[in-house]
Design a protein around this motif. Structure first.
Motif, mmCIF file in Angstrom:
data_model
loop_
_atom_site.group_PDB
_atom_site.id
_atom_site.type_symbol
_atom_site.label_atom_id
_atom_site.label_comp_id
_atom_site.label_asym_id
_atom_site.label_seq_id
_atom_site.Cartn_x
_atom_site.Cartn_y
_atom_site.Cartn_z
ATOM 1 N N THR A 196 0.724 -1.042 -0.049
ATOM 2 C CA THR A 196 0.165 -0.079 -0.104
ATOM 3 C C THR A 196 0.936 1.176 0.083
ATOM 4 N N ALA A 245 2.724 1.572 -3.179
ATOM 5 C CA ALA A 245 1.800 2.235 -4.441
ATOM 6 C C ALA A 245 1.758 3.544 -4.457
ATOM 7 N N GLN A 273 -2.381 -0.785 -5.947
ATOM 8 C CA GLN A 273 -1.937 -1.924 -5.011
ATOM 9 C C GLN A 273 -1.897 -3.047 -6.147
ATOM 10 N N SER A 282 1.361 -5.567 -6.765
ATOM 11 C CA SER A 282 1.481 -6.890 -6.214
ATOM 12 C C SER A 282 1.904 -7.659 -7.639
#
Length: 306
Positions: free
Chosen positions: A27, A30, A37, A41
């Protein structure tokens, strides 16, 4: 290097990895990267797949590096930092310490008067810089610049490719050079007397056509055609031959042979501008710009004294 480039590794993944490792969570990373997010990932999964080992494990609400991840971070972070520094930091150029070699194209007209004072300036301001001087003229300068055989050139030029920079240095016109002990030109050289005399011409084509033949519908009585202006003074001295030469060339010849004389050419011959030329691709090269500025300086000083 081909093996490195051939591997399926997006180097942007390393940037994402380093930011996640520093932030401790997807988080926070990002937000720093201005990505979603899911995008962060997905980047981590791609990198882990490429590496062939997990790089993070869950640790509470955040992430912790695995042993493989710690090794990758230790290796990747300094290199990424260096790349960012190289990309964003301005190139520093210090003429006092620079060891750059600049390739300078000069026509035979310019070498004698430009190179000596330019070298004296370099000896004072840039003692470690070096010049490689190559011969150019209006028929060869485009190829020399486009092929990077020279970084900049001083010569006359016709049409130039797009992206070529040009700066007029001066336009000195032409004069008729002669030895008054042998050539009888009178108080004012008339066209009739000019054409009666035999001439030395400079021809880059290796023929009997010089600047007069190229501009006017006349043919002089040419005794000898030479490929450059270097020997003109010696050839004029002691004989009745006339030579039509650029004013700057005549000035240098008269310094060494003060008993020779010049007189106006009895034709409306316009001089061709002598220009400083370089490729737009090296516009921001500080070393080349330094040499350009010194060439302009030398030209202004000499032209002011002419």
């Amino acid at each position: 290097m081909n093996d490195i480039y051939g591997r399926n590794l997006d180097l942007n993944l390393l940037r994402v990895f380093v930011v996640v490792a520093e932030a401790g969570s997807v988080t926070a990373a990002a937000e720093r990267l201005y990505l979603t997010q899911p995008a962060v990932s997905a980047a981590l999964r791609r990198l882990a797949s490429t590496v062939g080992a997990p790089l993070f494990v869950r640790a509470g609400r955040g992430l912790a590096l695995t042993t493989r991840g710690e090794r990758l971070l230790a290796s990747a972070r300094p290199h990424l930092g260096a790349l960012v520094e190289a990309t964003l930091s301005p190139v520093t150029f210090d003429p006092k310490t620079s060891e750059r070699t600049v390739r300078l194209g000069l026509s035979d007209v310019t070498e004698a008067w430009l190179l000596p004072p330019l070298l004296r300036i370099l000896a004072q301001e840039a003692p470690r810089m070096r010049l490689v001087v190559l011969p150019v003229q209006f028929r060869t300068v485009v190829e020399a610049l486009n092929g990077s055989a020279v970084d900049l050139a001083v010569t006359v030029a016709d049409e130039l490719p797009a992206g070529t920079r040009r700066l007029e240095l001066f336009n000195g016109g032409f004069v008729c050079l002669f030895d008054p002990r042998h050539a009888r030109v009178g108080k004012r050289l008339t066209l009739e007397r000019y054409l009666e005399h035999e001439h030395i011409i400079v021809s880059y084509n290796g023929d009997l056509r010089g600047v007069i033949e190229d501009h006017f519908d006349v043919q002089r009585r040419v005794r000898v055609s030479v490929p450059s202006f270097q020997s003109i003074g010696a050839l004029v001295e002691g004989g009745a031959l006339l030579a039509t030469v650029p004013g700057m060339v005549a000035r240098d010849i008269l310094r060494l042979r003060p008993h020779l004389r010049t007189t106006p050419v009895p034709l409306p011959l316009q001089g061709t501008p002598l220009e400083l030329l370089w490729r737009g691709a090296v516009e921001d090269d500080e070393a080349i710009r330094f040499i350009r500025e010194r060439v302009v300086q030398v030209t202004k000083d000499l032209w002011h004294d002419a």
